[in-house]
Design an enzyme around this catalytic site. Structure first.
Site, PDB file in Angstrom:
ATOM      1  N   GLU A 119     -14.090 -45.679 -15.025  1.00 49.18           N
ATOM      2  CA  GLU A 119     -14.220 -45.828 -16.468  1.00 49.18           C
ATOM      3  C   GLU A 119     -14.092 -44.470 -17.149  1.00 49.18           C
ATOM      4  O   GLU A 119     -14.690 -43.483 -16.719  1.00 49.18           O
ATOM      5  CB  GLU A 119     -15.583 -46.438 -16.793  1.00 49.18           C
ATOM      6  CG  GLU A 119     -15.886 -46.542 -18.281  1.00 49.18           C
ATOM      7  CD  GLU A 119     -17.284 -47.072 -18.560  1.00 49.18           C
ATOM      8  OE1 GLU A 119     -17.538 -47.468 -19.710  1.00 49.18           O
ATOM      9  OE2 GLU A 119     -18.119 -47.088 -17.635  1.00 49.18           O
ATOM     10  N   LYS A 168     -12.442 -52.102 -24.064  1.00 52.57           N
ATOM     11  CA  LYS A 168     -13.758 -52.688 -23.802  1.00 52.57           C
ATOM     12  C   LYS A 168     -14.261 -53.422 -25.038  1.00 52.57           C
ATOM     13  O   LYS A 168     -14.325 -52.857 -26.130  1.00 52.57           O
ATOM     14  CB  LYS A 168     -14.746 -51.600 -23.391  1.00 52.57           C
ATOM     15  CG  LYS A 168     -16.088 -52.132 -22.915  1.00 52.57           C
ATOM     16  CD  LYS A 168     -16.962 -50.990 -22.402  1.00 52.57           C
ATOM     17  CE  LYS A 168     -18.302 -51.507 -21.892  1.00 52.57           C
ATOM     18  NZ  LYS A 168     -19.160 -50.414 -21.387  1.00 52.57           N
ATOM     19  N   CYS A 224     -17.171 -51.606 -16.683  1.00 55.24           N
ATOM     20  CA  CYS A 224     -18.624 -51.413 -16.614  1.00 55.24           C
ATOM     21  C   CYS A 224     -19.387 -52.681 -17.020  1.00 55.24           C
ATOM     22  O   CYS A 224     -19.309 -53.703 -16.345  1.00 55.24           O
ATOM     23  CB  CYS A 224     -19.024 -50.222 -17.465  1.00 55.24           C
ATOM     24  SG  CYS A 224     -20.698 -49.617 -17.154  1.00 55.24           S
TER      25      CYS A 224
END
Length: 370
Positions: free
Chosen positions: A83, A168, A202
């Site tokens: 990430e 994200k 994540c």
């Protein structure tokens, strides 16, 4: 795996050298085609468990391109990075109040990447040059804003073309001080010669709807990307600080078992170089970082079992798999097929890119007929 086959796993200290043993599958189908390294039935995958050069996009990109070349040389057909690998993870948002972090935020934005910029082009060239699929986490600059950025992952095919561009959907906890929420455009599975690939960033791996979206597109290999650490408390406060390794094991195992997929988990490394970049934050921040659990990189199979060793020190993790191994457990729980009730449940996904404005051109002026 087919009868009589064995699995190979290598994890080693990362460097620019390429002298270690290449990734090889020893199943009967692969052994019969041993001369064609890049067309084996059981492809090799690599997880780049590496430390970025924090707040330096140029140096981190250089390290990433070198790792891509090394992974390909070792026989991998996919290499995944953590990430926000470029330019590193903004851990300072957890360690100090935002009124003290303006300079760090400005440097982070300046070292974030435009999607159509030269850094992404260089990654595409590296993927094409080495004939390897690349999954890269990076901080993305918003072309409609001077200060907004996204937490982004790009999946690049072995031909150098972009397969998916995912932002994200919700920044987690203190990440909201850094990144803007993304959209559903990148919630998709990419069909490649090595399998159907999906990626979540994540905390998205905690979101059952995001995970199910990928399950319902026949995902075979899932990539989970993570930061090097993720503190939520000062360990000295007596509360319960976040254990990233434990969270990874739970989330990655759950998705592998529920989706019946292989899960390649890739976390970043926070070591001496990163600590030096943040030394100005003081002794308390340094202590919190030292006492906070680190992320890990590993592979989990469709039965939910960890395969091979867990990578904790900086290095590239190598693994060979057979994507046909997803078929047997699909007989038990195929939640996007026979083990669900689509007459009861109905999930809708909006994949439109979110734009700050919509521009409609003025209509052509009417012709005067007088």
């Amino acid at each position: 795996m087919p009868t009589g086959s064995t699995l190979s796993f290598t994890a080693r200290r990362w460097s620019n050298c390429t002298g270690s043993r290449a990734v090889r599958c020893e199943c009967s189908r692969c052994l019969s085609r041993a001369g064609d390294r890049f067309r084996r039935c059981c492809p090799g995958f690599a997880g780049a468990h590496l430390e970025p050069v924090l707040l330096d996009k140029t140096a981190t990109l250089k390290k990433a391109v070198a790792a891509i070349a090394e992974a390909a040389d070792q026989g991998a057909r996919l290499v995944a990075f953590p990430e926000s690998f470029i330019p590193g993870f903004p851990i300072w948002a957890a360690l100090r109040a935002p009124i003290y972090n303006h300079e760090l935020f400005a440097r982070f934005v300046q070292n974030s990447l435009y999607f159509d910029g030269p850094e992404i082009e260089e990654l595409c060239r590296a993927a094409r040059r080495h004939e390897i699929v690349v999954s890269m986490g990076f901080s993305e600059r918003n072309p409609a804003s001077l200060g907004s950025i996204w937490n982004t992952n790009v999946l690049i095919g072995a031909d150098g073309n972009v397969l998916s561009h995912h932002r994200k959907i919700v920044p987690t906890f203190y990440e909201k001080l850094i990144w803007t929420p993304g959209d559903g455009h990148g919630l998709r599975v990419a069909a490649t010669p090595i399998g159907r690939l999906g990626v979540l960033i994540c905390g998205e791996n905690t979101n059952p709807l995001a995970r199910y979206t990928l399950m319902a597109e026949a995902e075979q290999l899932h990539i989970s990307t993570y930061p090097p650490l993720w503190p939520t408390r000062d360990p000295a406060s007596g509360g319960r600080n976040y254990d990233l390794e434990n969270a990874i094991r739970i989330r990655a195992g759950a998705h592998s078992f529920e989706a019946k997929v292989f899960n390649l988990v890739v976390s970043a490394v926070f070591a001496e170089d990163s600590a030096k970049a943040l030394r100005s934050m003081g002794a308390r921040a340094e202590r919190i970082v030292a006492e906070t659990a680190r992320g890990i990189s590993l592979v989990i199979d469709p039965f939910g079992d960890v395969v091979g060793d867990i990578q904790r020190t900086e290095g590239i993790l190598y693994r060979t798999i057979d994507t046909d191994d997803v078929l047997e457990p699909k007989q038990f729980h195929d939640v996007s097929g026979s083990y669900n009730r689509f007459d009861i449940f109905d999930l809708h996904i909006d994949r439109r890119r979110v734009q700050p404005i919509t521009i409609r051109s003025d209509p052509a002026p009417a012709t005067y007929a007088g």
